[in-house]
Enzyme design. Structure first.
Site, PDB file in Angstrom:
ATOM      1  N   SER A 153       0.885  -1.165   0.057  1.00 23.88           N
ATOM      2  CA  SER A 153      -0.153  -0.112  -0.173  1.00 23.88           C
ATOM      3  C   SER A 153       0.769   1.177   0.159  1.00 23.88           C
ATOM      4  O   SER A 153       2.183   1.129   0.366  1.00 23.88           O
ATOM      5  CB  SER A 153      -1.071   0.081   1.149  1.00 23.88           C
ATOM      6  OG  SER A 153      -1.423   1.210   1.477  1.00 23.88           O
ATOM      7  N   TYR A 166      -1.019  -0.346  10.870  1.00 19.96           N
ATOM      8  CA  TYR A 166      -1.475  -1.011   9.359  1.00 19.96           C
ATOM      9  C   TYR A 166      -0.141  -0.597   8.574  1.00 19.96           C
ATOM     10  O   TYR A 166       0.106  -1.235   7.738  1.00 19.96           O
ATOM     11  CB  TYR A 166      -2.606  -0.412   9.016  1.00 19.96           C
ATOM     12  CG  TYR A 166      -2.888  -0.425   7.474  1.00 19.96           C
ATOM     13  CD1 TYR A 166      -3.242  -1.756   7.056  1.00 19.96           C
ATOM     14  CD2 TYR A 166      -2.745   0.486   6.423  1.00 19.96           C
ATOM     15  CE1 TYR A 166      -3.652  -2.103   5.756  1.00 19.96           C
ATOM     16  CE2 TYR A 166      -2.878   0.267   5.177  1.00 19.96           C
ATOM     17  CZ  TYR A 166      -3.461  -1.052   4.749  1.00 19.96           C
ATOM     18  OH  TYR A 166      -3.691  -1.174   3.453  1.00 19.96           O
TER      19      TYR A 166
END
Length: 259
Positions: A153, A166
């Site tokens: 990501s 995350y």
């Protein structure tokens, strides 16, 4: 505008495995890889969702196979790899895509959420690598293409408040991939990451933090965000290029996304 760039069946004869394939980028990528000629095995926990993905693949004339697997269970992932080999032969394309996004301020001490992200985003990813890497090295040794494509990501490099755990898991994935290339590139196994920006999938639905929810909802409302099909076409292109070409890190952003 359609995300389709490739045509024909450039992945004919290949055996692809897609984790996190019950929805979103995983489901779209599985269907696109099958459309381009690969036999595709879809992995996730939700059998009913996987069955629908396989129905979509077969309705379009492709070959799909569903295995309900929790990738955090190492033995279950290994058993899935063995079933893939028995049914189709060894996999030569692995899209290592399962993941979860749970955003919170670090002082909230949501340790269960921390652990869930570590278990799925890191341990689950490693379990898939452990089970399918022998497939990939065998394929490469026989002179065939071999691809390990991990989903990271832009959060791996962006400094976003409350995204600490995350983002940490995604940074692990991105850097792990660079390190794996050192060992596997010389064996002709292509190792790569795809690092998407804002994609309109169910992943933001897991986010309960109001600040993060507002950020994501605002992006979806204000700009033309990525669709799962955009990532599917990117992954397909990475796998379809000639064997000596390794597109190692591809960051895919909506044109208007600046955060």
């Amino acid at each position: 505008m359609s995300a389709v760039v490739l045509s024909g069946t450039p992945l004919s004869g290949r055996v692809a495995v897609v984790s996190g394939a019950s929805s979103g980028m995983g489901a779209a990528t599985a269907e696109r890889l099958a459309e381009l000629g690969a036999a595709v095995v879809v992995l996730a926990r939700r059998q009913d969702r996987l069955d629908q993905v396989v129905k979509n693949i077969e309705a379009a004339g492709g070959t799909g196979y569903a295995l309900a697997v929790d990738v955090t269970d190492r033995a279950a992932v290994q058993a899935a790899a063995d079933r893939v080999a028995d049914r189709f032969g060894k996999a030569d394309l692995v899209f290592n895509n399962a993941g979860v996004q749970l955003i919170s301020g670090i002082e909230e001490l949501k340790v269960d959420d921390w652990q869930r992200q570590i278990d799925l985003n890191i341990t689950g990813l490693m379990n898939v690598i452990a089970a399918f890497l022998p497939h990939l090295t065998d394929s490469a040794a026989r002179g065939r293409p071999a691809d390990l494509i991990n989903t990271s990501s832009i959060a791996a490099t962006r400094i976003l408040e409350k995204f600490s755990v995350y983002s940490g898991t995604k940074a692990y994935i991105s850097h792990l991939t660079r390190l794996l290339r050192v060992e596997l590139g010389r064996k002709m196994v292509r190792v790569a990451t795809v690092e998407p920006g804002m994609v309109d999938t169910e992943l933001p639905d897991h986010v309960t933090d109001p600040d993060a929810s507002r950020l994501m909802a605002g992006l979806i409302h204000d700009i033309d965000v990525l669709q799962s099909a955009d990532i599917a076409e990117t992954v397909a292109f990475m796998a379809a290029v000639p064997r000596h070409v390794n597109l190692t890190e591809i960051t895919v952003l909506p044109t208007a996304q600046t955060v």
